[in-house]
Design a protein around this motif. Structure first.
Motif, PDB file in Angstrom:
ATOM      1  N   ALA A  66      56.295 -10.072 -46.325  1.00 29.56           N
ATOM      2  CA  ALA A  66      54.897 -10.294 -46.692  1.00 29.56           C
ATOM      3  C   ALA A  66      54.160  -8.957 -46.770  1.00 29.56           C
ATOM      4  O   ALA A  66      53.094  -8.873 -47.370  1.00 29.56           O
ATOM      5  N   ARG A  67      54.748  -7.931 -46.143  1.00 32.69           N
ATOM      6  CA  ARG A  67      54.184  -6.584 -46.234  1.00 32.69           C
ATOM      7  C   ARG A  67      54.693  -5.946 -47.517  1.00 32.69           C
ATOM      8  O   ARG A  67      55.892  -5.760 -47.711  1.00 32.69           O
ATOM      9  N   HIS A  68      53.779  -5.586 -48.401  1.00 33.37           N
ATOM     10  CA  HIS A  68      54.152  -4.959 -49.672  1.00 33.37           C
ATOM     11  C   HIS A  68      54.927  -3.670 -49.408  1.00 33.37           C
ATOM     12  O   HIS A  68      54.587  -2.904 -48.513  1.00 33.37           O
ATOM     13  N   THR A  69      55.963  -3.427 -50.183  1.00 32.92           N
ATOM     14  CA  THR A  69      56.870  -2.267 -50.126  1.00 32.92           C
ATOM     15  C   THR A  69      57.820  -2.305 -48.931  1.00 32.92           C
ATOM     16  O   THR A  69      58.531  -1.329 -48.694  1.00 32.92           O
ATOM     17  N   TYR A  70      57.877  -3.414 -48.171  1.00 34.18           N
ATOM     18  CA  TYR A  70      58.889  -3.513 -47.109  1.00 34.18           C
ATOM     19  C   TYR A  70      60.220  -3.870 -47.753  1.00 34.18           C
ATOM     20  O   TYR A  70      60.409  -4.997 -48.227  1.00 34.18           O
ATOM     21  N   ARG A  71      61.144  -2.927 -47.769  1.00 30.72           N
ATOM     22  CA  ARG A  71      62.424  -3.125 -48.453  1.00 30.72           C
ATOM     23  C   ARG A  71      63.588  -2.726 -47.542  1.00 30.72           C
ATOM     24  O   ARG A  71      64.447  -1.945 -47.909  1.00 30.72           O
ATOM     25  N   TYR A  72      63.568  -3.285 -46.356  1.00 35.19           N
ATOM     26  CA  TYR A  72      64.562  -2.959 -45.341  1.00 35.19           C
ATOM     27  C   TYR A  72      65.107  -4.255 -44.747  1.00 35.19           C
ATOM     28  O   TYR A  72      64.600  -5.343 -45.028  1.00 35.19           O
ATOM     29  N   THR A  73      66.114  -4.121 -43.911  1.00 36.86           N
ATOM     30  CA  THR A  73      66.593  -5.283 -43.179  1.00 36.86           C
ATOM     31  C   THR A  73      65.495  -5.776 -42.236  1.00 36.86           C
ATOM     32  O   THR A  73      64.697  -4.969 -41.723  1.00 36.86           O
ATOM     33  N   PRO A  74      65.415  -7.085 -41.979  1.00 36.63           N
ATOM     34  CA  PRO A  74      64.434  -7.584 -41.002  1.00 36.63           C
ATOM     35  C   PRO A  74      64.602  -6.954 -39.620  1.00 36.63           C
ATOM     36  O   PRO A  74      63.647  -6.919 -38.840  1.00 36.63           O
ATOM     37  N   LEU A  75      65.810  -6.453 -39.326  1.00 41.41           N
ATOM     38  CA  LEU A  75      66.038  -5.815 -38.028  1.00 41.41           C
ATOM     39  C   LEU A  75      65.092  -4.638 -37.799  1.00 41.41           C
ATOM     40  O   LEU A  75      64.686  -4.378 -36.666  1.00 41.41           O
ATOM     41  N   ALA A  76      64.745  -3.916 -38.879  1.00 37.92           N
ATOM     42  CA  ALA A  76      63.834  -2.775 -38.747  1.00 37.92           C
ATOM     43  C   ALA A  76      62.468  -3.251 -38.252  1.00 37.92           C
ATOM     44  O   ALA A  76      61.809  -2.563 -37.455  1.00 37.92           O
ATOM     45  N   ALA A  77      62.023  -4.411 -38.706  1.00 38.09           N
ATOM     46  CA  ALA A  77      60.754  -4.976 -38.233  1.00 38.09           C
ATOM     47  C   ALA A  77      60.889  -5.505 -36.806  1.00 38.09           C
ATOM     48  O   ALA A  77      59.985  -5.324 -35.976  1.00 38.09           O
ATOM     49  N   TYR A  78      62.038  -6.138 -36.512  1.00 34.00           N
ATOM     50  CA  TYR A  78      62.249  -6.672 -35.163  1.00 34.00           C
ATOM     51  C   TYR A  78      62.210  -5.554 -34.121  1.00 34.00           C
ATOM     52  O   TYR A  78      61.661  -5.720 -33.029  1.00 34.00           O
ATOM     53  N   ILE A  79      62.834  -4.411 -34.452  1.00 34.66           N
ATOM     54  CA  ILE A  79      62.868  -3.274 -33.521  1.00 34.66           C
ATOM     55  C   ILE A  79      61.455  -2.791 -33.207  1.00 34.66           C
ATOM     56  O   ILE A  79      61.180  -2.300 -32.100  1.00 34.66           O
ATOM     57  N   CYS A  80      60.552  -2.946 -34.167  1.00 34.10           N
ATOM     58  CA  CYS A  80      59.172  -2.471 -33.993  1.00 34.10           C
ATOM     59  C   CYS A  80      58.235  -3.542 -33.448  1.00 34.10           C
ATOM     60  O   CYS A  80      57.017  -3.316 -33.393  1.00 34.10           O
ATOM     61  N   LEU A  81      58.748  -4.677 -33.026  1.00 36.80           N
ATOM     62  CA  LEU A  81      57.893  -5.697 -32.404  1.00 36.80           C
ATOM     63  C   LEU A  81      57.157  -5.167 -31.169  1.00 36.80           C
ATOM     64  O   LEU A  81      56.012  -5.582 -30.918  1.00 36.80           O
ATOM     65  N   PRO A  82      57.753  -4.264 -30.376  1.00 33.51           N
ATOM     66  CA  PRO A  82      56.986  -3.675 -29.260  1.00 33.51           C
ATOM     67  C   PRO A  82      55.715  -2.964 -29.720  1.00 33.51           C
ATOM     68  O   PRO A  82      54.790  -2.777 -28.913  1.00 33.51           O
ATOM     69  N   ASN A  83      55.644  -2.564 -30.997  1.00 33.83           N
ATOM     70  CA  ASN A  83      54.399  -1.980 -31.516  1.00 33.83           C
ATOM     71  C   ASN A  83      53.249  -2.982 -31.430  1.00 33.83           C
ATOM     72  O   ASN A  83      52.091  -2.595 -31.279  1.00 33.83           O
ATOM     73  N   VAL A  84      53.595  -4.266 -31.564  1.00 31.64           N
ATOM     74  CA  VAL A  84      52.596  -5.330 -31.508  1.00 31.64           C
ATOM     75  C   VAL A  84      52.378  -5.787 -30.066  1.00 31.64           C
ATOM     76  O   VAL A  84      51.245  -6.018 -29.636  1.00 31.64           O
ATOM     77  N   TRP A  85      53.452  -5.884 -29.314  1.00 30.38           N
ATOM     78  CA  TRP A  85      53.384  -6.469 -27.974  1.00 30.38           C
ATOM     79  C   TRP A  85      53.022  -5.461 -26.878  1.00 30.38           C
ATOM     80  O   TRP A  85      52.437  -5.842 -25.865  1.00 30.38           O
TER      81      TRP A  85
END
Length: 364
Positions: A66-85
């Motif tokens: 849903a983030r424009h230009t995100y073209r990576y494996t979902p794992l890259a977003a999962y690893i950065c979940l601590p950025n939110v939490w």
């Protein structure tokens, strides 16, 4: 001077890793000040903002795409979940921890390479410092690039191959290819290297490999191939089930026809820039794979028996002739240089040409 005891060596390593980690933490702190106070300069990589935004979508139950230009494996977003939490800079800390893990593996490789007949006089710290205190590598992780994770996964796979733990090596290799497709260039090199007699005899100042294949379809080769392919396909199937076609297109297929006419150091940059809106540009984009993969395959067939050498030259050729080249791409082969140089005549004979070559590469 008396030789260091094992305790002294361990203490020295702890200090080196601690200092390298503190440097990274200090840069993250300074970077945050620059990012929040300057309106014209920004230290953090745009990709880090993309990872963080994607993580916010995931944390809210949505798709990272849903983030424009995100073209990576979902794992890259999962690893950065601590950025939110936890904290917006938590992802950078994770990347820096991966640097340290990579450094531990690196130290093991350097120690094993220094056992060579012509490298006993070399100081292993110099080669390890090339990784741990390399400004390019430090900048990548502290700016928020996750390319060091791919290098870490590849190095773990190589370490396990050398330890002959082929199933576990296959898992980490398959995971590295899923994380970013480029490590697939090592696939047939790893395949041929497994179950190969690696006796090396010295002739003057060079080495000649005595290779003896133990069957093209040996048990260990098939185990490694099955596990690595299964890991890659398993993650692909899982995320396709969760995120559908959008995942396949954005994380894999997009990179086949990608045309990037900005922040690009590729040899094809000007051609891509001039033909960007032409109908034939997509075909031309696909044709650029021919010289790149021709070199990668030829290098692998010729030098597969010398693992660190072939990986370095393959990666170098892959980056040089890739359609897109940005700063983090240099890290893919820079991390391999010291392992290639340990037994080279430039280091062994302390030739000044090595310094000249490094300066020329840096200047270029």
């Amino acid at each position: 001077m008396p030789a260091k005891s094992d305790t002294d060596k361990l203490a020295s390593k702890v200090v080196v890793f601690l200092v390298s980690f503190v440097i990274r933490m200090a840069l993250i702190y300074v970077a945050n000040i620059v990012d929040t106070t300057s309106t014209t300069n920004k230290y953090t990589d745009t990709d880090y903002d993309v990872f963080s935004d994607a993580a916010r979508h995931v944390a809210g139950g949505g798709s990272p795409y849903a983030r424009h230009t995100y073209r990576y494996t979902p794992l890259a977003a999962y690893i950065c979940l601590p950025n939110v939490w936890v904290h917006p800079l938590a992802g950078k800390v994770i990347f820096c921890i991966c640097d340290i893990v990579m450094g531990l593996i690196y130290w093991s490789f350097v120690d094993s390479q220094l056992e060579g007949a012509y490298s006993k006089t070399c100081d292993g710290f110099i080669f390890n410092a090339f990784y741990l205190f390399n400004p390019l590598i430090i900048a990548m992780s502290t700016r928020g690039s996750n390319d060091n994770i791919i290098s870490m996964l590849v190095f773990i796979a190589v370490y396990l191959i050398l330890k002959r733990k082929y199933a576990l090596a296959g898992f980490f290799y398959g995971l590295s290819v899923h994380f970013k497709i480029y490590p697939i260039i090592y696939s047939f090199v790893f395949y041929f290297f497994i179950d190969m007699d690696r006796a090396m005899i010295a002739k003057g100042h060079s080495y000649k490999a005595i290779t003896s294949q133990l069957g093209f379809f040996s048990k260990n080769r098939l185990i490694f191939t099955a596990v690595s392919a299964g890991t890659f396909l398993g993650f692909t199937a899982l995320f396709y089930f969760i995120y559908g076609w959008e995942f396949l297109h954005e994380s894999l297929l997009y990179h086949l026809v990608r045309k990037d006419h900005r922040h690009n150091n590729s040899v094809y940059f000007y051609m891509i820039y001039m033909l960007y809106d032409e109908p034939s540009s997509t075909v031309i984009s696909l044709l650029t794979f021919i010289p790149q993969w021709g070199l990668v395959v030829a290098i692998g067939i010729l030098f597969y028996y010398d693992l660190f050498f072939v990986m370095t030259i393959q990666t170098w050729a892959f980056v040089i002739f890739n359609k897109v080249v940005t700063a983090q791409y240099y890290m893919w082969y820079v991390v391999l240089f010291p392992l290639l140089l340990i037994n080279s005549e430039f280091v062994r004979d302390k030739k000044p040409q090595l310094i000249a070559l490094v300066l020329l590469w840096s200047f270029g």
